[in-house]
Motif scaffolding. Structure first.
Motif, PDB file in Angstrom:
ATOM      1  N   GLN A 107       0.841  -1.188   0.000  1.00 23.97           N
ATOM      2  CA  GLN A 107       0.000   0.000   0.000  1.00 23.97           C
ATOM      3  C   GLN A 107       0.887   1.254   0.000  1.00 23.97           C
ATOM      4  O   GLN A 107       1.960   1.266   0.611  1.00 23.97           O
ATOM      5  CB  GLN A 107      -0.898   0.037   1.237  1.00 23.97           C
ATOM      6  CG  GLN A 107      -1.631  -1.247   1.538  1.00 23.97           C
ATOM      7  CD  GLN A 107      -0.879  -2.131   2.508  1.00 23.97           C
ATOM      8  OE1 GLN A 107       0.264  -2.496   2.289  1.00 23.97           O
ATOM      9  NE2 GLN A 107      -1.541  -2.476   3.606  1.00 23.97           N
ATOM     10  N   ALA A 141       2.492   2.403   3.194  1.00 25.06           N
ATOM     11  CA  ALA A 141       3.531   1.574   3.811  1.00 25.06           C
ATOM     12  C   ALA A 141       4.880   1.692   3.105  1.00 25.06           C
ATOM     13  O   ALA A 141       5.851   1.048   3.516  1.00 25.06           O
ATOM     14  CB  ALA A 141       3.084   0.111   3.825  1.00 25.06           C
ATOM     15  N   THR A 177      -4.956   7.414   2.822  1.00 23.39           N
ATOM     16  CA  THR A 177      -5.682   6.290   3.411  1.00 23.39           C
ATOM     17  C   THR A 177      -6.656   5.678   2.406  1.00 23.39           C
ATOM     18  O   THR A 177      -6.834   4.458   2.376  1.00 23.39           O
ATOM     19  CB  THR A 177      -6.430   6.728   4.677  1.00 23.39           C
ATOM     20  OG1 THR A 177      -7.283   7.840   4.377  1.00 23.39           O
ATOM     21  CG2 THR A 177      -5.454   7.135   5.763  1.00 23.39           C
ATOM     22  N   SER A 191      -6.282   1.731   0.910  1.00 19.63           N
ATOM     23  CA  SER A 191      -7.291   0.722   1.223  1.00 19.63           C
ATOM     24  C   SER A 191      -7.685  -0.091  -0.004  1.00 19.63           C
ATOM     25  O   SER A 191      -8.298  -1.145   0.123  1.00 19.63           O
ATOM     26  CB  SER A 191      -8.540   1.397   1.809  1.00 19.63           C
ATOM     27  OG  SER A 191      -9.192   2.184   0.816  1.00 19.63           O
ATOM     28  N   ASN A 216      -3.087 -10.124   8.704  1.00 21.39           N
ATOM     29  CA  ASN A 216      -3.873  -9.102   9.393  1.00 21.39           C
ATOM     30  C   ASN A 216      -3.328  -8.699  10.751  1.00 21.39           C
ATOM     31  O   ASN A 216      -3.836  -7.762  11.359  1.00 21.39           O
ATOM     32  CB  ASN A 216      -5.314  -9.595   9.593  1.00 21.39           C
ATOM     33  CG  ASN A 216      -6.055  -9.743   8.274  1.00 21.39           C
ATOM     34  OD1 ASN A 216      -6.261  -8.768   7.570  1.00 21.39           O
ATOM     35  ND2 ASN A 216      -6.447 -10.968   7.950  1.00 21.39           N
ATOM     36  N   ASP A 217      -2.305  -9.398  11.247  1.00 21.11           N
ATOM     37  CA  ASP A 217      -1.892  -9.160  12.626  1.00 21.11           C
ATOM     38  C   ASP A 217      -0.866  -8.042  12.769  1.00 21.11           C
ATOM     39  O   ASP A 217      -0.158  -7.950  13.767  1.00 21.11           O
ATOM     40  CB  ASP A 217      -1.357 -10.449  13.258  1.00 21.11           C
ATOM     41  CG  ASP A 217      -0.151 -11.011  12.513  1.00 21.11           C
ATOM     42  OD1 ASP A 217       0.228 -10.433  11.470  1.00 21.11           O
ATOM     43  OD2 ASP A 217       0.407 -12.024  12.974  1.00 21.11           O
ATOM     44  N   GLN A 218      -0.744  -7.203  11.767  1.00 12.01           N
ATOM     45  CA  GLN A 218       0.082  -6.011  11.888  1.00 12.01           C
ATOM     46  C   GLN A 218      -0.539  -4.884  11.079  1.00 12.01           C
ATOM     47  O   GLN A 218      -1.403  -5.104  10.235  1.00 12.01           O
ATOM     48  CB  GLN A 218       1.509  -6.283  11.445  1.00 12.01           C
ATOM     49  CG  GLN A 218       1.691  -6.554   9.966  1.00 12.01           C
ATOM     50  CD  GLN A 218       3.145  -6.788   9.620  1.00 12.01           C
ATOM     51  OE1 GLN A 218       3.718  -7.820   9.924  1.00 12.01           O
ATOM     52  NE2 GLN A 218       3.766  -5.808   9.000  1.00 12.01           N
ATOM     53  N   GLU A 219      -0.115  -3.672  11.361  1.00  9.31           N
ATOM     54  CA  GLU A 219      -0.676  -2.498  10.697  1.00  9.31           C
ATOM     55  C   GLU A 219       0.446  -1.674  10.085  1.00  9.31           C
ATOM     56  O   GLU A 219       1.399  -1.304  10.779  1.00  9.31           O
ATOM     57  CB  GLU A 219      -1.456  -1.657  11.714  1.00  9.31           C
ATOM     58  CG  GLU A 219      -2.314  -0.573  11.100  1.00  9.31           C
ATOM     59  CD  GLU A 219      -3.359  -1.101  10.124  1.00  9.31           C
ATOM     60  OE1 GLU A 219      -3.553  -0.441   9.081  1.00  9.31           O
ATOM     61  OE2 GLU A 219      -3.959  -2.156  10.399  1.00  9.31           O
ATOM     62  N   PRO A 220       0.424  -1.358   8.795  1.00  6.11           N
ATOM     63  CA  PRO A 220      -0.623  -1.774   7.864  1.00  6.11           C
ATOM     64  C   PRO A 220      -0.538  -3.257   7.523  1.00  6.11           C
ATOM     65  O   PRO A 220       0.512  -3.879   7.688  1.00  6.11           O
ATOM     66  CB  PRO A 220      -0.356  -0.908   6.634  1.00  6.11           C
ATOM     67  CG  PRO A 220       1.101  -0.596   6.696  1.00  6.11           C
ATOM     68  CD  PRO A 220       1.449  -0.509   8.148  1.00  6.11           C
ATOM     69  N   LYS A 221      -1.652  -3.795   7.059  1.00  2.37           N
ATOM     70  CA  LYS A 221      -1.718  -5.208   6.695  1.00  2.37           C
ATOM     71  C   LYS A 221      -0.745  -5.513   5.554  1.00  2.37           C
ATOM     72  O   LYS A 221      -0.337  -4.621   4.808  1.00  2.37           O
ATOM     73  CB  LYS A 221      -3.137  -5.578   6.261  1.00  2.37           C
ATOM     74  CG  LYS A 221      -4.188  -5.380   7.325  1.00  2.37           C
ATOM     75  CD  LYS A 221      -5.583  -5.636   6.752  1.00  2.37           C
ATOM     76  CE  LYS A 221      -6.661  -5.355   7.781  1.00  2.37           C
ATOM     77  NZ  LYS A 221      -8.026  -5.535   7.219  1.00  2.37           N
TER      78      LYS A 221
END
Length: 265
Positions: free
Chosen positions: A24, A27, A93, A97, A199-204
Motif C-alpha cells: 500500500q 507503507a 488512506t 485501502s 492481518n496481525d500487523q498495521e498496515p496489513k
C-alpha cells in the motif's frame, strides 16, 4: 525484457511459497509516495458555484461580504495548511485501502540497491520475464491499473485540484528525482485480489501468488552465505517448473562500481 526484485536473505521463503508483497502507498518508505500536491483552491470559482445555488435574497446578503469572506479564507488556507493536511490524509488512506504497488527495477547492477534492499549484498535478486501475462492487465483491472509501467522522476509532486477528483495513475508512477538511479517499474494491483492477507500487523500485508514460469533468473549477492545459496539452488533445481531459471553470482567489477555477474554451473 527482464525486470528485477531485490530481496534480503530472510526472503528465502519466496522459493517455497512464491508470493510477493504488493505494498500500500502508506507503507512505502518515501513519505511523498503517491501523495500529490494539493493545488490552492480557485476561490472565485468556489464562490460562483455557491452563489449560483442561492436564491436572490440570500445572494444579496452574501455579495455584500463576499470579498471579506474570500480574503479570510485565502489567509486561513495559506497560513495553516489545514485543508491540505486533511485532503492529503484522505488521499493516502483512501488509496491504500484499495490499491497496492509491486516495485521492480530494470537494474541488477546497482551497488546502492544491493546494499539497501539485499541486506548489504547478503541476499539475492530475482529476475522476471516482463512479457509474462502476470505483468499484463487482468480481467477485473480497471482502465487505470494492471500494466507494468515505468516510474517517472521529478523534483515536483504531481498536482491534484482541490475542486475536482483528477487523481490518475500518474500519481502512482511519479517519484522524487533522487530515486532516479533505481530505474523502477511498477505494477499496480487491486488489493482485493490478494492471495493471502496478514492481518496481525498495521498496515496489513497483502501477498500475491507469482507464477513460477515468469521467474527467469536468480542472482546471489557477493556476501550471500554459501548455505543460503546452496539451499535456494536445491529448491530451484528440484522443481521441474523452474528448470529454465538461470543461477548467477554477483561479483565486484575491477574498474567500475557496478555489480557484475557470472553464471553458476
Amino acid at each position: 525484457m527482464e525486470v528485477y526484485k531485490d530481496m534480503p536473505e530472510k526472503r528465502k521463503d519466496f522459493f517455497s511459497y512464491f508470493r510477493l508483497r504488493v505494498t500500500q502507498p502508506i507503507a512505502l518508505n518515501d513519505p511523498y509516495e503517491c501523495l500529490p500536491a494539493i493545488s490552492p483552491p480557485d476561490y472565485d470559482l468556489l464562490f460562483e458555484q455557491a452563489i449560483n445555488r442561492m436564491n436572490e435574497v440570500e445572494r444579496s446578503i452574501v455579495l455584500s461580504d463576499l470579498e471579506n469572506a474570500k480574503k479570510n479564507l485565502i489567509d486561513q488556507y495559506e497560513r495553516t495548511g489545514e485543508l491540505e493536511k486533511i485532503l492529503t490524509e484522505i488521499l493516502r488512506t483512501g488509496l491504500s485501502s484499495r490499491m497496492g504497488i509491486l516495485s521492480l527495477s530494470k537494474r541488477n547492477d546497482s551497488a546502492l540497491m544491493w546494499s539497501h534492499y539485499t541486506d548489504s549484498h547478503k541476499g539475492f535478486v530475482v529476475g522476471f520475464d516482463s512479457n509474462h501475462n502476470f505483468f499484463k492487465k487482468q480481467q477485473d483491472d480497471n482502465a487505470e491499473i494492471g500494466e507494468l509501467s515505468e516510474v517517472h522522476y521529478s523534483i515536483n509532486r504531481p498536482a491534484i485540484s482541490i475542486l475536482g477528483n483528477n487523481l490518475t495513475t500518474k500519481h502512482f508512477l511519479c517519484k522524487n528525482i533522487e530515486w532516479e538511479y533505481e530505474e523502477e517499474l511498477r505494477l499496480i494491483r487491486n488489493l482485493n485480489n490478494a492471495s493471502n492477507v496478514i492481518n496481525d500487523q498495521e498496515p496489513k500485508i497483502f501477498l500475491f501468488d507469482i507464477p513460477k514460469n515468469c521467474i527467469s533468473s536468480v542472482i546471489f549477492g557477493m556476501q550471500c552465505a554459501q548455505e543460503l545459496q546452496q539451499e535456494i539452488q536445491n529448491l530451484i533445481r528440484n522443481d521441474a517448473e523452474l528448470n529454465s531459471v538461470k543461477l548467477l553470482k554477483a561479483y565486484m567489477d575491477r574498474k567500475s562500481c557496478k555489480i557484475q555477474t557470472y553464471e553458476l554451473t
